[in-house]
Design an enzyme around this catalytic site. Sequence first.
Site, mmCIF file in Angstrom:
data_model
loop_
_atom_site.group_PDB
_atom_site.id
_atom_site.type_symbol
_atom_site.label_atom_id
_atom_site.label_comp_id
_atom_site.label_asym_id
_atom_site.label_seq_id
_atom_site.Cartn_x
_atom_site.Cartn_y
_atom_site.Cartn_z
ATOM 1 N N HIS A 1 55.577 -15.348 37.888
ATOM 2 C CA HIS A 1 56.593 -15.302 36.822
ATOM 3 C C HIS A 1 57.130 -13.892 36.684
ATOM 4 C CE1 HIS A 1 52.942 -14.154 34.679
ATOM 5 N NE2 HIS A 1 53.659 -13.784 33.627
ATOM 6 N N HIS B 1 57.280 -11.499 34.329
ATOM 7 C CA HIS B 1 56.773 -10.371 33.528
ATOM 8 C C HIS B 1 56.434 -9.163 34.405
ATOM 9 C CE1 HIS B 1 55.593 -13.166 29.954
ATOM 10 N NE2 HIS B 1 56.859 -12.792 29.898
ATOM 11 N N ASP C 1 54.150 -6.972 34.410
ATOM 12 C CA ASP C 1 52.780 -6.744 34.899
ATOM 13 C C ASP C 1 52.445 -7.636 36.101
ATOM 14 O OD1 ASP C 1 52.795 -8.845 32.873
ATOM 15 O OD2 ASP C 1 50.609 -8.845 32.978
ATOM 16 N N HIS C 2 53.398 -8.481 36.520
ATOM 17 C CA HIS C 2 53.222 -9.303 37.726
ATOM 18 C C HIS C 2 54.247 -8.962 38.813
ATOM 19 C CE1 HIS C 2 50.390 -12.095 35.644
ATOM 20 N NE2 HIS C 2 50.970 -11.496 34.622
ATOM 21 N N HIS D 1 54.481 -20.315 29.251
ATOM 22 C CA HIS D 1 54.326 -18.858 29.085
ATOM 23 C C HIS D 1 55.693 -18.215 29.316
ATOM 24 C CE1 HIS D 1 52.337 -14.943 29.335
ATOM 25 N NE2 HIS D 1 52.927 -14.730 30.489
ATOM 26 N N ASP E 1 49.695 -16.682 34.537
ATOM 27 C CA ASP E 1 49.412 -16.589 33.107
ATOM 28 C C ASP E 1 49.553 -17.944 32.418
ATOM 29 O OD1 ASP E 1 49.039 -13.926 33.579
ATOM 30 O OD2 ASP E 1 50.694 -13.225 32.321
ATOM 31 N N HIS F 1 44.782 -12.609 34.761
ATOM 32 C CA HIS F 1 44.154 -11.589 33.905
ATOM 33 C C HIS F 1 42.658 -11.816 33.736
ATOM 34 C CE1 HIS F 1 47.807 -9.630 32.228
ATOM 35 N NE2 HIS F 1 48.370 -10.800 32.483
HETATM 36 FE FE FE Z 1 50.514 -11.156 32.590
HETATM 37 ZN ZN ZN Z 2 52.886 -12.902 31.764
#
Ligand code: FE
Ligand code: ZN
Length: 256
Positions: A57, A59, A61-62, A115, A134, A172
């Site tokens: 996805h 975001h 942090d990915h 999400h 996530d 995570h």
């Molecule tokens: Fe994440």
């Molecule tokens: Zn995420």
Amino acid sequence: MGALEIVLLPCLADNYCVILHEPESGKTAAIDAPSAAAIKAALAERGWRLNELFITHHHTDHTGGIEELKAFYGANVTGPEAEADRIPGLTRAVTEKSALVFAGHPIQVLETPGHTLGHVTYYFPDDGIVFTGDTLFSLGCGKIFEGDPEMMWDSVSKIAALPDKTNIYCGHEYTLNNARFALTIEPENEILKKRAADVEALRAAGKPTLPTTIEFEKATNPFLRPKSRSIQARLGMLGAPASEVFARLRQLKNKA
Ligand code: FE
Ligand code: ZN
């Protein structure tokens, strides 16, 4: 085609990147790109070069490492079509209809929105592994940022319908925090109590709590158990539809 070697790589504060290596072809893939530096170091240590990136996805942090990894290795970047305009460097946009293969290993794309609206999950049926990003965590599930609880319940249910022995890798390391919440919902669940103790010990030793399995999560993860009578009773929701119990659990977790 050989068995995949799997490296679970901690990145940033609590993210994971999973690196897959097929020794006969020498091909290497990664699921999500939290940190180009961490992934490059892990690959260099093993003498591997990145061929494929699979993104769950949009975001940051990915996706934050995508452009540097793509420039450095010339890797292909696969991700959800519904988020194509939000994922930098995407070279292949996929939906549930896309048939993917990595080094002879088939991959099924599951659309798992909630999400984010385009979130996808990558399932390797021949290897018995699923990468849930996530959407589904060990003992928990992702926050519902873009979808609604019904949508997220459908998505986690789709993952829960995979074969029991499937190994789950998620995006995570949230298991310890999730375990503490899960125990408030099902304090009498013996398998959960054992898991919570194991997770405390693993984290105290700095070790990952993954992979987990579908069978294990169905027995311990409250977000896969809204049909449990003991959970419904605890929430004062006996006989309520699963999606409503799930929504209530998500609400309680957000406040925990
Ligand atoms: Fe994440
Ligand atoms: Zn995420």
